[in-house]
Design an enzyme around this catalytic site. Structure first.
Site, short mmCIF file in Angstrom:
data_model
loop_
_atom_site.label_atom_id
_atom_site.label_comp_id
_atom_site.label_asym_id
_atom_site.label_seq_id
_atom_site.Cartn_x
_atom_site.Cartn_y
_atom_site.Cartn_z
CG ASN A 129 -1.69 1.25 1.41
OD1 ASN A 129 -1.74 2.09 0.51
ND2 ASN A 129 -2.31 1.42 2.58
CE LYS B 233 -0.19 3.30 4.70
NZ LYS B 233 -0.21 3.43 6.16
CG HIS C 257 -5.95 1.98 4.91
ND1 HIS C 257 -5.57 2.94 5.80
CD2 HIS C 257 -4.92 1.11 4.82
CE1 HIS C 257 -4.33 2.66 6.23
NE2 HIS C 257 -3.92 1.56 5.64
CD GLU D 56 -3.11 5.65 6.59
OE1 GLU D 56 -3.03 5.77 5.35
OE2 GLU D 56 -2.21 5.12 7.27
CD GLU E 12 -3.67 -2.50 7.14
OE1 GLU E 12 -2.54 -2.69 6.69
OE2 GLU E 12 -4.33 -1.48 6.90
N GLY F 43 2.08 2.24 10.74
CA GLY F 43 3.03 3.35 10.60
C GLY F 43 3.68 3.77 11.90
CB SER G 299 4.83 -1.73 12.09
OG SER G 299 4.40 -0.40 12.29
P1 PGA Z 1 2.58 0.25 7.64
O1 PGA Z 1 1.12 0.48 6.97
O2 PGA Z 1 3.10 -1.05 7.08
O3 PGA Z 1 3.37 1.43 7.23
O4 PGA Z 1 2.35 0.17 9.11
C1 PGA Z 1 0.25 -0.59 6.75
C2 PGA Z 1 -1.02 -0.07 6.10
O5 PGA Z 1 -1.47 1.03 6.44
O6 PGA Z 1 -1.60 -0.73 5.21
#
Ligand code: PGA
Length: 248
Positions: free
Chosen positions: A9, A11, A92, A94, A164, A170, A209
């Protein structure tokens, strides 16, 4: 055996030159390994041009719940298909937390994606406050139920679920393999109560992460079938190592 599937992803990262370098590194290294990159909308054509004929498929990070019309700034599922997408991330955290996407809206997006022939990667997961107050399973169940009630449990045969935990995205804090496995087993068990075959085949990715250094211990868990990778998907060597750990 269920397949394992790792999706990147990206982003809101990247640019034409950076993407070209990243995709050029991934393509030969992942030959024969099924993997996905979910890129920002403007780079779908680039992903299509660079990845056609490789074992890497591509997708988007969001989709409109609407098929067409006066919805300024939105992108429909059929538009994603025009650029060869196989997958699209829906719900997601976010999108849920920063853009106010409700369970109902996420279910509509999931339906729109499937109606067009895309495979939704449905994200679910609890916040830190929810985990600490002991409602992780209730939150994940509610997020899943919104989709199951709208589309039916059988729709999950053509979907991927990504667990997640919001507190792990993140942040550098990964759920431990036990914490992740426990929620994955809960998800599979909940779906198995409705349809055992669907549950058995369902790919449930872990996200939050994941890095090369912790991928192997997560990927060997019996209900973890791959990963949804944010930050580490932007670093070729990291993403390659994670995909290889999953493919073992
Ligand atoms: P990350 O993000 O691996 O940077 O923690 C995962 C995601 O948001 O899909």
């Amino acid at each position: 055996m269920r397949k394992k599937l790792v999706a990147g992803n990206w982003k809101m990262h990247g640019g034409l030159a950076e993407n070209a370098a990243l995709l050029a590194a991934l393509k030969p290294a992942l030959a024969g390994i099924e993997a996905v990159v979910c890129v920002p909308f403007p780079y779908l054509a680039q992903a299509q041009a660079e990845l056609a004929g490789s074992s890497i498929t591509w997708g988007a990070q969001n989709v409109s719940e609407q098929a067409k019309g006066a919805f300024t700034g939105e992108v429909s599922a059929s538009m994603l298909l025009d650029f060869g997408c196989t997958y699209v991330i829906v719900g997601h955290s976010e999108r849920r937390s920063l853009y106010g996407e409700s369970d109902e809206l996420v279910a509509k997006k999931y339906l729109a994606a499937q109606a067009a022939g895309l495979t939704p990667i449905l994200c679910v997961g609890e916040s830190l406050a929810e985990r600490e107050s002991g409602v992780t399973e209730a939150v994940v169940a509610r997020q899943l139920d919104a989709v199951i009630n709208a589309a039916g449990v059988v729709s999950l045969a053509k979907a991927v679920v990504a667990y997640e935990p919001v507190w792990a995205i993140g942040t550098g804090k990964t759920a431990s393999q036990e914490q992740a496995q426990a929620v994955h087993a809960f998800i599979r068990g909940k779906i198995a109560a409705l349809d055992a075959d669907v549950a058995d085949q369902l790919v449930i990715q872990y996200g939050g992460s994941v890095k090369a250094a912790n991928a192997a211990e997560l990927m060997v868990q019996s209900d973890i079938d791959g990963g949804l990778i944010g930050g580490a998907s932007l670093v070729a060597d990291e993403f390659i190592a994670i995909c290889r750990a999953a493919a073992k």
